[in-house]
Scaffold this active site. Structure first.
Site, short mmCIF file in Angstrom:
data_model
loop_
_atom_site.label_atom_id
_atom_site.label_comp_id
_atom_site.label_asym_id
_atom_site.label_seq_id
_atom_site.Cartn_x
_atom_site.Cartn_y
_atom_site.Cartn_z
N GLU A 17 -4.47 2.37 -4.66
CA GLU A 17 -3.00 2.41 -4.56
C GLU A 17 -2.49 1.17 -3.82
O GLU A 17 -1.45 1.19 -3.21
CB GLU A 17 -2.49 3.71 -3.91
CG GLU A 17 -3.43 4.39 -2.93
CD GLU A 17 -3.63 3.60 -1.65
OE1 GLU A 17 -4.54 2.72 -1.66
OE2 GLU A 17 -2.91 3.84 -0.65
N ASP A 70 0.87 -1.19 0.00
CA ASP A 70 0.00 0.00 0.00
C ASP A 70 0.90 1.23 0.00
O ASP A 70 1.79 1.38 0.87
CB ASP A 70 -0.90 -0.01 1.24
CG ASP A 70 -1.93 1.12 1.21
OD1 ASP A 70 -3.14 0.83 1.28
OD2 ASP A 70 -1.50 2.31 1.13
#
Ligand code: GH3
Ligand code: MG
Ligand code: MG
Length: 479
Positions: free
Chosen positions: A403, A360
């Site tokens: 993301e 992440d």
């Protein structure tokens, strides 16, 4: 004194034959019975050893329809004499073992319909002018009936071919898997032509052996490069592709490559063109049988169906690829990740090591805010490239969403996963110069886990800890 008088029927008998001709022809119940009846009349009028009735087909070739007695090499006789017969000439030439052959053309109005031929062995007297006239007379009376019978035979053959074609085309369109489609094309071709068959796929300027039946000089998977110019010209459309002079060059390349293995016969190559695209080639041969000529003609008619089946299968594969690929970063998407994880989780349950990593990007919202959403996209692409190059092709790197990214490392445990994640993290540090960092959670398969979700949750927990303890770090799941 004419010696033929001793073997030939009397003049009266010859006239009787002529008078019988029209009636006999009118009574023949089928085309084949008609050919046999004409032959019987000729035999009555002209003693000989072999008889032939041949028909001029739509392609202008003369084909034996009915023969009696030993084969005088009738097929090659037809090929060699057709041009003389077509212009109305009578043929009188030597037959087998010193005998002779008399052939007269059949005309209906001005159309060349076929021919009747009689072979006489050397121990019988040679043909004389009366024989020629009689044969011509039978031909004049019989031409219309023979022509009609030939058309009926042709119509029947065509309807059989259409059925065969329709069945094959249906079969080809029944599959959307490229491998299955090329296998089926090869199988149909081999069923029709008694010869080796190779299906080639053209991809860009490369041509690859995709399927093969029967002996042949190439192996499935072998490939070679074609001149780009040639492929472009070949793709100029169905007829154009067939007649292009460049085809000869292409075929000689392909045929040279196939080799001949010393076998006699003809090798035919049929271009597979879908739309205006040359998608493949079908080579059959070497073939030698006369009936294979018709089969190859039929294959040429199957070619557009084969080409569109290949095209459809490719389109299908591309759609599937697109549906499993993230459009921005061109990595496998969540859907593909789930499929692979399902498969690898099952393997892990049977004892194979399995590691799952969640990545992440840190404070990515802030990154977007600072540099703009477009720069954010560029950063995502760059991270995807780092992850792709750090992950071995046997493993899977995917965009998990937003993301967040994931890696499935099959055959690897937690420590191997940690090394992988660390490598990625350090490269992100390096390549983004510290402006962007990544956190990762690493989990491995544990025997207590029941579904892939358990593994994902374990990695997510580890990731959460990485975030909680300062980001830009890799954390391992608890055991
Ligand atoms: P954290 O370190 O806790 O992960 O912070 P974060 O800001 O990365 O996390 P958060 O979940 O708050 O924000 C994720 C951001 O990622 C918000 C969203 O706009 C951005 N993002 C998601 N998908 C895309 C995308 O496709 N392109 C761009 N540019 N940004 C995206
Ligand atoms: Mg997030
Ligand atoms: Mg984030």
């Amino acid at each position: 004194m004419d010696s033929s008088k001793t073997i030939s029927p009397s003049l009266a008998e010859r006239y009787a034959v002529l008078l019988d001709t029209a009636q006999t022809l009118a009574m023949a119940p089928t085309p084949m019975a008609l050919f046999a009846a004409v032959c019987g009349l000729v035999r009555r009028a002209l003693p000989g050893s072999s008889y032939l009735i041949a028909i001029c087909e739509a392609d202008g070739e003369l084909r034996p329809m009915h023969t009696e007695g030993p084969d005088e090499g009738w097929s090659s006789f037809c090929r060699e004499t057709v041009s003389r017969l077509r212009v109305g000439g009578t043929v009188l030439e030597g037959g087998h073992a010193g005998g002779c052959i008399l052939a007269v053309p059949l005309f209906h109005r001005d159309t060349f319909v076929g021919c009747i031929a009689v072979a006489r062995p050397p121990d019988l007297p040679p043909f004389e002018s009366g024989d020629t006239e009689l044969l011509q007379a039978i031909g004049r009376v019989g031409a219309l009936a023979i022509r009609s019978a030939a058309l009926a035979v042709e119509a029947e053959r065509r309807s059989r071919e259409i059925e065969q074609l329709a069945a094959a085309a249906r079969d080809l369109s029944a599959s959307l898997e490229l491998d299955a489609v090329v296998e089926r094309i090869a199988a149909h071709a081999h069923q029709w032509v008694d010869a080796p068959v190779v299906v080639w796929l053209v991809e860009g300027d490369r041509v690859r052996v995709a399927a093969r039946v029967g002996a042949g000089g190439v192996r499935v998977g072998e490939e070679s490069r074609l001149p780009t110019e040639l492929v472009t010209k070949m793709s100029s459309g169905g007829e154009g592709a067939e007649s292009a002079a460049d085809l000869a060059e292409l075929l000689s390349a392909v045929h040279g490559w196939l080799g001949n293995g010393g076998a006699e016969g003809v090798r035919s190559t049929i271009p597979l063109v879908a739309g205006r695209q040359l998608v493949g080639l079908l080579t059959v041969g070497p073939w030698t049988r006369e009936e294979d000529r018709d089969a190859v003609r039929l294959l040429r008619r199957l070619a557009p169906h084969a080409a569109s089946a290949i095209d459809n299968a490719r389109m299908h594969a591309e759609l599937r690829r697109l549906s499993l690929t993230d459009p921005l970063v061109q990595l496998p998407n969540r859907r593909q990740l789930d499929l692979v994880l399902e498969r690898d989780f099952a393997a892990a349950a049977r004892g194979r090591a399995l590691c799952f990593i969640l990545f992440d990007l840190d404070r990515f919202k802030a990154y977007n805010d600072a540099y703009g959403h477009r720069e954010g996209d560029v950063a995502l692409l760059k991270f995807a490239e780092i992850l792709r190059t750090e992950t071995r092709t046997m493993n899977l790197a995917a965009r998990y969403g937003g993301e967040e990214f994931a890696a499935i490392l099959s055959g690897t445990g937690k420590l191997g996963g940690q090394m992988h994640a660390e490598r990625v993290r350090r490269r992100v540090m390096r390549e983004f110069g510290g402006k962007l960092t990544v956190s990762a959670g690493v989990a491995e398969y544990r025997p207590g886990m029941r579904t892939p979700i358990d593994l994902v949750i374990a990695a997510d927990r580890a990731l959460y800890r990485a975030k909680q303890t300062g980001r830009n770090r890799v954390c391992l799941a608890d055991d």
